[in-house]
Design an enzyme around this catalytic site. Structure first.
Site, PDB file in Angstrom:
ATOM      1  N   ASP A  73      51.479  33.929  42.328  1.00 28.71           N
ATOM      2  CA  ASP A  73      50.018  33.929  42.154  1.00 28.71           C
ATOM      3  C   ASP A  73      49.661  32.666  41.382  1.00 28.71           C
ATOM      4  O   ASP A  73      50.382  32.280  40.447  1.00 28.71           O
ATOM      5  CB  ASP A  73      49.575  35.158  41.349  1.00 28.71           C
ATOM      6  CG  ASP A  73      49.548  36.422  42.210  1.00 28.71           C
ATOM      7  OD1 ASP A  73      49.918  36.346  43.399  1.00 28.71           O
ATOM      8  OD2 ASP A  73      49.159  37.478  41.670  1.00 28.71           O
ATOM      9  N   TRP A 121      41.702  43.081  47.992  1.00 30.31           N
ATOM     10  CA  TRP A 121      42.610  43.210  46.860  1.00 30.31           C
ATOM     11  C   TRP A 121      43.407  44.523  46.891  1.00 30.31           C
ATOM     12  O   TRP A 121      42.873  45.577  47.189  1.00 30.31           O
ATOM     13  CB  TRP A 121      41.799  43.144  45.548  1.00 30.31           C
ATOM     14  CG  TRP A 121      42.683  43.267  44.351  1.00 30.31           C
ATOM     15  CD1 TRP A 121      43.316  42.258  43.706  1.00 30.31           C
ATOM     16  CD2 TRP A 121      43.059  44.480  43.695  1.00 30.31           C
ATOM     17  NE1 TRP A 121      44.076  42.764  42.680  1.00 30.31           N
ATOM     18  CE2 TRP A 121      43.937  44.128  42.653  1.00 30.31           C
ATOM     19  CE3 TRP A 121      42.761  45.836  43.896  1.00 30.31           C
ATOM     20  CZ2 TRP A 121      44.507  45.069  41.797  1.00 30.31           C
ATOM     21  CZ3 TRP A 121      43.334  46.768  43.050  1.00 30.31           C
ATOM     22  CH2 TRP A 121      44.193  46.384  42.003  1.00 30.31           C
ATOM     23  N   GLU A 144      49.147  45.267  48.682  1.00 29.28           N
ATOM     24  CA  GLU A 144      50.088  44.459  49.493  1.00 29.28           C
ATOM     25  C   GLU A 144      51.432  44.288  48.779  1.00 29.28           C
ATOM     26  O   GLU A 144      52.488  44.322  49.421  1.00 29.28           O
ATOM     27  CB  GLU A 144      49.458  43.113  49.876  1.00 29.28           C
ATOM     28  CG  GLU A 144      49.467  42.005  48.843  1.00 29.28           C
ATOM     29  CD  GLU A 144      48.653  42.285  47.592  1.00 29.28           C
ATOM     30  OE1 GLU A 144      47.722  43.091  47.661  1.00 29.28           O
ATOM     31  OE2 GLU A 144      48.957  41.691  46.547  1.00 29.28           O
ATOM     32  N   ASP A 145      51.383  44.173  47.451  1.00 26.74           N
ATOM     33  CA  ASP A 145      52.649  44.025  46.707  1.00 26.74           C
ATOM     34  C   ASP A 145      53.437  45.330  46.717  1.00 26.74           C
ATOM     35  O   ASP A 145      54.669  45.329  46.745  1.00 26.74           O
ATOM     36  CB  ASP A 145      52.393  43.528  45.273  1.00 26.74           C
ATOM     37  CG  ASP A 145      51.256  44.256  44.581  1.00 26.74           C
ATOM     38  OD1 ASP A 145      50.566  45.076  45.231  1.00 26.74           O
ATOM     39  OD2 ASP A 145      51.040  44.004  43.383  1.00 26.74           O
ATOM     40  N   ARG A 189      36.832  39.179  38.901  1.00 25.40           N
ATOM     41  CA  ARG A 189      37.227  39.498  40.275  1.00 25.40           C
ATOM     42  C   ARG A 189      36.666  38.440  41.231  1.00 25.40           C
ATOM     43  O   ARG A 189      35.530  37.992  41.072  1.00 25.40           O
ATOM     44  CB  ARG A 189      36.677  40.877  40.629  1.00 25.40           C
ATOM     45  CG  ARG A 189      37.214  41.435  41.917  1.00 25.40           C
ATOM     46  CD  ARG A 189      36.848  42.887  42.085  1.00 25.40           C
ATOM     47  NE  ARG A 189      37.626  43.782  41.229  1.00 25.40           N
ATOM     48  CZ  ARG A 189      38.911  44.064  41.384  1.00 25.40           C
ATOM     49  NH1 ARG A 189      39.603  43.514  42.367  1.00 25.40           N
ATOM     50  NH2 ARG A 189      39.520  44.890  40.577  1.00 25.40           N
ATOM     51  N   MET A 227      48.917  35.322  32.214  1.00 27.24           N
ATOM     52  CA  MET A 227      48.014  35.275  33.369  1.00 27.24           C
ATOM     53  C   MET A 227      46.669  34.730  32.921  1.00 27.24           C
ATOM     54  O   MET A 227      46.179  35.125  31.854  1.00 27.24           O
ATOM     55  CB  MET A 227      47.850  36.673  33.948  1.00 27.24           C
ATOM     56  CG  MET A 227      47.476  36.641  35.407  1.00 27.24           C
ATOM     57  SD  MET A 227      46.930  38.220  36.003  1.00 27.24           S
ATOM     58  CE  MET A 227      45.176  37.953  35.946  1.00 27.24           C
ATOM     59  N   ASP A 250      47.594  32.128  39.176  1.00 22.49           N
ATOM     60  CA  ASP A 250      47.217  32.309  37.766  1.00 22.49           C
ATOM     61  C   ASP A 250      48.344  32.867  36.908  1.00 22.49           C
ATOM     62  O   ASP A 250      48.111  33.302  35.780  1.00 22.49           O
ATOM     63  CB  ASP A 250      45.972  33.209  37.679  1.00 22.49           C
ATOM     64  CG  ASP A 250      46.127  34.493  38.477  1.00 22.49           C
ATOM     65  OD1 ASP A 250      47.258  34.788  38.921  1.00 22.49           O
ATOM     66  OD2 ASP A 250      45.121  35.198  38.671  1.00 22.49           O
ATOM     67  N   HIS A 290      40.362  36.043  34.384  1.00 22.89           N
ATOM     68  CA  HIS A 290      39.268  35.638  35.280  1.00 22.89           C
ATOM     69  C   HIS A 290      38.560  36.867  35.809  1.00 22.89           C
ATOM     70  O   HIS A 290      39.075  37.987  35.705  1.00 22.89           O
ATOM     71  CB  HIS A 290      39.816  34.801  36.450  1.00 22.89           C
ATOM     72  CG  HIS A 290      40.761  35.564  37.327  1.00 22.89           C
ATOM     73  ND1 HIS A 290      40.347  36.244  38.435  1.00 22.89           N
ATOM     74  CD2 HIS A 290      42.091  35.784  37.223  1.00 22.89           C
ATOM     75  CE1 HIS A 290      41.404  36.834  38.993  1.00 22.89           C
ATOM     76  NE2 HIS A 290      42.465  36.571  38.271  1.00 22.89           N
TER      77      HIS A 290
END
Ligand code: UDH
Ligand code: NGS
Length: 354
Positions: free
Chosen positions: A205, A267, A270-271, A302, A297, A207, A300
């Protein structure tokens, strides 16, 4: 007669001169031949002493010019390509825990200057040893320029210290449809392989930044979860099946799970699907300890066009049935552009619509 003797003397003198001249000429010719044969012998001995066969020498044509006349081509015998020793299992360049902060702005020109050994497209390999793995780092991306700058600032020095042969690929979703992270990651896998014979893939990712360079961005005997203790979860694993943030899979492991699912739009989940794929394929998750696996991380809000996917719970309940139909074997995308920038390669793709 006195006149006769002077004539004889002059003739004798001339003959002597000629003999001396001939002697000089002889010596000069001998010296020239000797020097030439010496050069040849040195070259011959050098060739004999080299461990390499003739094909290892590349005979290149170098253009030489005094600047006053047109450049001429001169044959130059290049140094033999040295066979490097393999890099050690643990890099001696690692420093351990790192300070990671996001309270300054990153100047990419400066990052470039601070990392002069990074090649165009964000490629690097160690000079003094042969890297143990060829790692493609894939980042799914859209509208996160500031995060990407931090990532490049922190990661390039870490990856170089880890003595990896690596390339950074930022896969950017084109258009304004819902984000599909896994289609981008699958695209990154396919496109990176077109460029180089990578044997390990890190999916990061944009971030997520590791806080310890001992958390090596390489592949292990089992798929690896790299971002195991995130600051936002108080440096703990939020749940045992967690497999997000940053992961690594060898080419073999990635193919064994048929890559990632293509049908998660928006969102979440998927992981978890990837975790299910790993376990269904008879593999397990490998992790660094929670100290080495610390990551920060970037906070931030969404993202727009990446709302929670309402179908995610239903999808992860059926990974076992869908995983061999949906994955790298069914991936469809269209590359719109590929740019080799100083610190990364960016590939803009049309991944379709939900
Ligand atoms: N990503 C983008 N652009 C987007 C969305 C996602 O580049 O618009 C990429 C990026 O690499 C990101 C990754 O996909 O790091 C994962 O995004 P995510 O939305 O799944 O995960 P993240 O943890 O955000 O970054 C979760 C929502 C946080 C809401 C917090 C509210 N306080
Ligand atoms: C789970 C999500 C994962 C996500 C994880 C952490 O609930 O995709 O939270 O999210 N799974 C589902 O929704 C099914 S985080 O707090 O980092 O935004 O990765």
């Amino acid at each position: 007669m006195p006149g006769d003797s002077s004539v004889n003397f002059s003739v004798l003198h001339r003959i002597c001169k000629l003999v001396v001249l001939l002697c000089f000429l002889h010596i000069a010719v001998t010296v020239v031949f000797y020097v030439r044969s010496f050069d040849f012998r040195v070259a011959f001995v050098q060739n004999q002493q080299s461990n390499y066969n003739i094909p290892m020498f590349r005979n290149t044509n170098r253009v030489v010019s005094s600047g006053l006349e047109p450049a001429k081509e001169e044959k130059v015998l290049e140094q033999p390509v040295k066979k490097l020793e393999k890099c050690p299992e643990t890099s001696p360049l690692l420093v351990g825990p790192l300070r990671v902060e996001f309270n300054f702005s990153v100047d990419l020109e400066l990052v470039k200057k601070e990392n002069p050994n990074v090649q165009p497209g964000g490629r690097f390999k160690p000079k003094d040893c042969e890297a143990l793995q060829k790692v493609a780092i894939i980042i799914a991306f859209r509208y996160r320029e500031e995060h990407l700058k931090y990532w490049l600032h922190y990661l390039h020095p870490i990856l170089q210290r880890q003595q990896l042969d690596y390339g950074v690929y930022v896969i950017k979703q084109d258009g304004n449809d819902t984000f599909n992270k896994c289609r981008l990651l699958n695209t990154g896998y396919a496109e990176a392989l077109k460029e180089y014979d990578y044997n390990c893939f890190v999916f990061n990712d944009v971030d997520v930044i590791p806080m310890d360079d001992r958390n090596t961005y390489k592949c292990f005997s089992q798929p690896r979860h790299l971002a195991v203790s995130l600051d936002k979860f108080n440096f703990r694993l939020p749940y045992v099946q967690c497999f997000g943030g940053a992961t690594s899979l060898s080419k073999e492991q990635y193919l064994k799970i048929n890559g990632f699912p293509n049908n998660y739009w928006g969102w979440g989940g998927e992981d978890d699907d990837i975790y299910n794929r790993v376990v269904t394929s008879g593999m397990s998750i490998s992790r660094p300890n929670s100290e080495i696996g610390k990551c920060r991380m970037i906070r931030h809000n969404r993202d727009k066009l990446n709302d929670p996917n309402p179908q995610r719970f239903n999808r992860i309940a059926h990974t076992r049935e869908t995983m061999y139909k949906d994955g790298i074997n069914s991936l469809k995308y269209q590359v719109l552009s590929i740019q080799k920038l100083d610190l990364f390669t960016t590939i803009t793709v049309d991944v379709g619509k939900p």
